[in-house]
Scaffold this active site. Structure first.
Site, short mmCIF file in Angstrom:
data_model
loop_
_atom_site.label_atom_id
_atom_site.label_comp_id
_atom_site.label_asym_id
_atom_site.label_seq_id
_atom_site.Cartn_x
_atom_site.Cartn_y
_atom_site.Cartn_z
CG MET A 182 -1.54 -8.55 -5.91
SD MET A 182 -0.55 -7.77 -7.21
CE MET A 182 0.24 -9.22 -7.90
NE ARG A 183 -8.51 -12.21 -5.24
CZ ARG A 183 -8.05 -13.44 -5.40
NH1 ARG A 183 -8.08 -14.02 -6.59
NH2 ARG A 183 -7.56 -14.11 -4.39
CG ASN B 273 -3.48 -1.19 -12.71
OD1 ASN B 273 -3.31 -1.29 -11.49
ND2 ASN B 273 -2.81 -1.95 -13.57
CG ASN C 232 1.60 3.16 -5.79
OD1 ASN C 232 1.96 4.16 -6.40
ND2 ASN C 232 2.22 1.99 -5.87
CG HIS D 26 2.32 -2.13 -15.56
ND1 HIS D 26 2.04 -3.40 -15.07
CD2 HIS D 26 3.38 -2.26 -16.38
CE1 HIS D 26 2.89 -4.26 -15.59
NE2 HIS D 26 3.71 -3.60 -16.39
N GLY E 22 0.78 -1.24 0.00
CA GLY E 22 0.00 0.00 0.00
C GLY E 22 0.81 1.28 0.00
#
Ligand code: GRF
Length: 211
Positions: A98-99, A115, A21, A117, A19
């Site tokens: 992570m899903r 999101n 971010n 990356h 966490g």
């Protein structure tokens, strides 16, 4: 999705792990640099996630939605959706979640879910992007913030920032540089969204200037 208030964007941050971010987003909000929005909810699929502690310390409501053994993705997505709709969330921020979410869920929140990356997409997709870029020997890697579409790491790109890989870098130092860059870029991208500056045109996201 019904909007609760015309001016303040209501955010849910979805997490699974550390966490950092999320922390950067919380810190930006505390410094008033996240724009006209507020983190209303943090959802984790992992009850042990350190991210949950960060949220609680910041006084943000948390929910754990676990994918129990045998639970279908559809049921899991529906449980997530319930929490998001109940809080009248305008923007879903995936921060180390992570899903992979199902198509129905993604379609419903298209243009309202982003999101981050840890590579320059479309290069080095997947869950070991930092290491993959390092081992490949690229001289420049970086960070991408993108809207989520039905694919994996494939949605329209909102913002990218490069990180150079120096001769002296190790995977460890590169990871630190990538994370530092993430912590700058994600709050900026969220602020653009909150300020209504992001316009999706097909694959492209335009950042429009507004007074
Ligand atoms: C980040 O590197 C992000 O790019 C990736 O997952 C990691 C999450 O880290 N999607 P944290 O949980 O925010 O520390």
């Amino acid at each position: 999705m019904e909007k609760a208030d015309n001016s303040i964007i209501r955010i849910a941050v979805l997490v699974s792990g550390n966490g950092t971010n999320l922390q950067a987003i919380i810190d930006a909000q505390a410094k008033d640099s996240l724009g006209p929005c507020v983190v209303k909810l943090v959802i984790s699929d992992n009850p042990e996630a350190r991210a949950l502690r960060r949220a609680r310390e910041a006084g943000i409501p948390v929910k754990v939605v676990e994918k129990k053994q045998g639970m279908s993705r559809e049921v899991f997505d529906a449980l997530l959706r319930e929490e998001i709709v109940r809080e009248k969330i305008d923007l879903i921020v995936l921060a180390g979640f992570m899903r992979v979410l199902g198509e129905k869920f993604v379609r419903e929140f298209k243009g309202r879910m982003m999101n981050i990356h840890p590579a320059l997409l479309p290069g080095f997709k997947g869950t070991s992007a930092i290491e993959d870029a390092f081992n490949y020997g690229v001289k420049v890697t970086g960070v991408t913030v993108h809207f989520v579409d039905e694919g994996v790491d494939s949605g329209p790109i909102i913002a990218q920032r490069e990180v150079r890989i120096e001769k002296s870098d190790t995977i460890g130092t590169l990871e630190e540089k990538i994370h530092r860059t993430e912590h700058e870029l994600y709050p900026e991208a969220i602020r653009y969204f909150a300020e209504g500056k992001l316009k999706i045109e097909g694959r492209k996201v335009k950042v429009i200037s507004k007074k």
